[in-house]
Design a protein around this motif. Structure first.
Motif, short mmCIF file in Angstrom:
data_model
loop_
_atom_site.label_atom_id
_atom_site.label_comp_id
_atom_site.label_asym_id
_atom_site.label_seq_id
_atom_site.Cartn_x
_atom_site.Cartn_y
_atom_site.Cartn_z
N HIS A 262 0.83 -1.21 0.00
CA HIS A 262 0.00 0.00 0.00
C HIS A 262 0.86 1.26 0.00
CE1 HIS A 262 -3.67 -2.26 1.88
NE2 HIS A 262 -3.44 -2.58 0.61
N LYS A 263 1.93 1.25 0.76
CA LYS A 263 2.83 2.41 0.83
C LYS A 263 3.48 2.65 -0.53
CE LYS A 263 6.96 4.18 3.17
NZ LYS A 263 8.04 3.87 4.16
N ALA A 264 3.96 1.58 -1.17
CA ALA A 264 4.61 1.72 -2.47
C ALA A 264 3.63 2.21 -3.52
CB ALA A 264 5.21 0.38 -2.89
N MET A 265 2.41 1.71 -3.49
CA MET A 265 1.38 2.17 -4.43
C MET A 265 1.13 3.66 -4.28
SD MET A 265 -1.65 -0.64 -4.59
CE MET A 265 -1.42 -2.23 -5.36
N THR A 266 0.93 4.10 -3.05
CA THR A 266 0.64 5.50 -2.77
C THR A 266 1.76 6.41 -3.27
OG1 THR A 266 -0.66 4.88 -0.82
CG2 THR A 266 0.10 7.16 -0.95
N CYS A 272 3.53 9.93 -10.06
CA CYS A 272 2.92 10.05 -11.39
C CYS A 272 2.09 11.32 -11.51
CB CYS A 272 2.06 8.83 -11.69
SG CYS A 272 3.02 7.33 -12.01
N HIS A 273 1.34 11.62 -10.47
CA HIS A 273 0.49 12.81 -10.50
C HIS A 273 1.33 14.09 -10.58
CE1 HIS A 273 -3.38 10.78 -8.75
NE2 HIS A 273 -3.14 10.48 -10.02
N GLY A 276 2.07 14.76 -14.00
CA GLY A 276 0.90 14.96 -14.84
C GLY A 276 0.39 13.69 -15.49
N GLU A 277 0.74 12.55 -14.93
CA GLU A 277 0.32 11.26 -15.50
C GLU A 277 -0.86 10.70 -14.73
OE1 GLU A 277 4.58 9.60 -17.21
OE2 GLU A 277 3.90 8.95 -15.23
N ARG A 278 -1.74 10.00 -15.47
CA ARG A 278 -2.91 9.35 -14.88
C ARG A 278 -2.59 7.89 -14.58
NH1 ARG A 278 -7.20 8.51 -17.45
NH2 ARG A 278 -8.73 9.16 -15.90
N VAL A 279 -3.12 7.41 -13.45
CA VAL A 279 -2.80 6.06 -12.97
C VAL A 279 -4.07 5.26 -12.75
CG1 VAL A 279 -1.62 4.72 -11.18
CG2 VAL A 279 -0.76 6.99 -11.80
N ILE A 324 -5.02 6.01 -19.49
CA ILE A 324 -4.11 6.19 -18.36
C ILE A 324 -2.69 5.89 -18.82
CG2 ILE A 324 -5.79 5.73 -16.52
CD1 ILE A 324 -4.84 2.86 -16.48
N ASP A 325 -1.72 6.32 -18.01
CA ASP A 325 -0.31 6.15 -18.36
C ASP A 325 0.33 4.96 -17.68
OD1 ASP A 325 0.16 8.77 -19.90
OD2 ASP A 325 -0.77 9.47 -18.04
N LEU A 326 -0.30 4.46 -16.61
CA LEU A 326 0.29 3.36 -15.85
C LEU A 326 -0.81 2.55 -15.17
CD1 LEU A 326 2.87 2.00 -14.60
CD2 LEU A 326 2.62 3.63 -12.69
N ILE A 327 -0.64 1.23 -15.15
CA ILE A 327 -1.51 0.35 -14.38
C ILE A 327 -0.69 -0.25 -13.26
CG2 ILE A 327 -2.91 -1.76 -14.40
CD1 ILE A 327 -3.34 -1.29 -17.41
#
Length: 356
Positions: A262-266, A272-273, A276-279, A324-327
């Motif tokens: 969870h920490k790494a995801m956040t 990314c934000h 300016g990238e969408r995730v 989006i730019d990343l999954i």
């Protein structure tokens, strides 16, 4: 027939919701018999089928998918008699597995008879056989009066199709017909077991687990890795050698204990934000309550990996369509049973794996 005009090209579509679906089955069987290609549902994913004994017909599968020629195909049968016609010998343990798991999501690798063309076997001396547990698939095989070679009905390397619309997206105009039998039940390809040695070897994990096979026949070997084979290595089963299951969007899989994942995801979402990238997040229901992003698709409950199996390819395809730019994929899912097969697919789909 109105449903034959559901696509913008020459591919015919017959939907099980239509009154004339039986007519569509008959037409599809005739297409197979005449050397054409038909996509059809199984309990695992949609397959792209052709007469397994007609080399010219099987070549059309490879052309439509853009599939490498040394990647063997699975041959679908409707009865044991067809198995006897295709396999040089059927070991006692193979017969035990057939009796317990057929029809169902289990492919057995056996020594092939000369009647099976090299294009179907990928140039190997073996052939992969399975009896699908889907009434549409079985009826198509029976009416075609031939075993049907069928890999997944998608562009080679992309996420496997679990609905007819996925097939339409990838193969519209490249194949002769599609039988729409609704969403697939399992959503993950079959377990593949090599039965050509004294001890069975699992080449691809699926719903039929290692434990299931051990309970039936005793000792088994694990012959798969959660990565693609290196150049020069021989693919003894589909899904081993080339890039598989990957959307166009970059995929990061994060594994580890729940808190660290969870920490790494956040942190990645925040980074990314800032750029300016969408995730998009492909996460368990539990993780979705803690981590947020621009798009979220559920893998299901963490302790119920069968839900993830049904959603894995649907989710990857959906997120890939959302600009989006990343999954980011949640690696906290239970890895037992079919969970092992889910992680096998996720690791192969990932551009990067992080151990948090």
């Amino acid at each position: 027939m109105s449903n034959r005009m559901n696509m913008r090209c020459r591919t015919l579509v017959f939907r099980n919701s239509d009154e004339n679906f039986e007519d569509g089955l008959a037409i599809a069987a005739d297409i197979i018999s005449k050397g054409g290609t038909v996509a059809f549902p199984t309990e695992t994913v949609y397959g792209l089928g052709a007469d397994a004994l007609n080399a010219d017909a099987v070549h059309k599968i490879f052309k439509a998918k853009g599939r490498p020629a040394d990647n063997p195909l699975i041959v679908h049968i409707a009865n044991i008699h067809q198995c006897i016609e295709l396999a040089e010998e059927i070991p006692a343990d193979a017969m035990k597995l057939m009796e317990k798991f057929w029809p169902g999501p289990l492919t057995l690798i056996l020594k092939a008879k000369d009647v099976v063309p090299d294009v179907t076997t990928g140039g190997l001396y073996t052939v992969g056989l399975r009896m699908p547990d889907n009434p549409v698939a079985l009826e198509l095989i029976r009416r075609s009066d031939t075993p049907i070679a069928a890999p997944s009905a998608n562009t080679s390397g992309s996420p496997s199709p679990t609905t007819a619309d996925h097939v339409i997206h990838d193969l519209d105009g490249k194949i002769d017909a599609i039988l729409d039998g609704g969403p697939t039940q399992i959503g993950l390809e079959s377990t593949v077991v090599d039965m050509t040695d004294k001890i069975p070897t699992i080449l691809r994990p699926g719903q039929v687990s290692v434990e299931d096979i051990k309970e039936c026949v005793g000792d088994v070997r694990i012959g798969y890795r959660d990565r693609t084979l290196e150049e020069g290595e021989v693919a003894r089963s589909p899904g081993m050698k080339y890039t598989h299951y990957s959307p166009k969007t970059k995929v990061i899989l994060i594994e580890g204990n729940i808190k660290d994942v969870h920490k790494a995801m956040t942190e990645i979402v925040s980074d990314c934000h800032r750029e300016g990238e969408r995730v998009g997040l492909f996460v368990t229901e539990e993780t979705a309550k803690i981590v947020n992003a621009d798009e979220i698709y559920s893998l299901g409950k963490r302790e119920v990996p069968s839900q993830a199996a049904r959603s894995i390819f649907m989710g990857l395809r959906h997120l890939d369509s959302t600009n989006i730019d990343l999954i980011i994929v949640d690696g906290t899912l239970n890895k037992e049973g079919i969970g092992a097969a889910v992680f096998n697919r996720l690791r192969k789909a990932a551009d990067r794996i992080i151990n948090a």
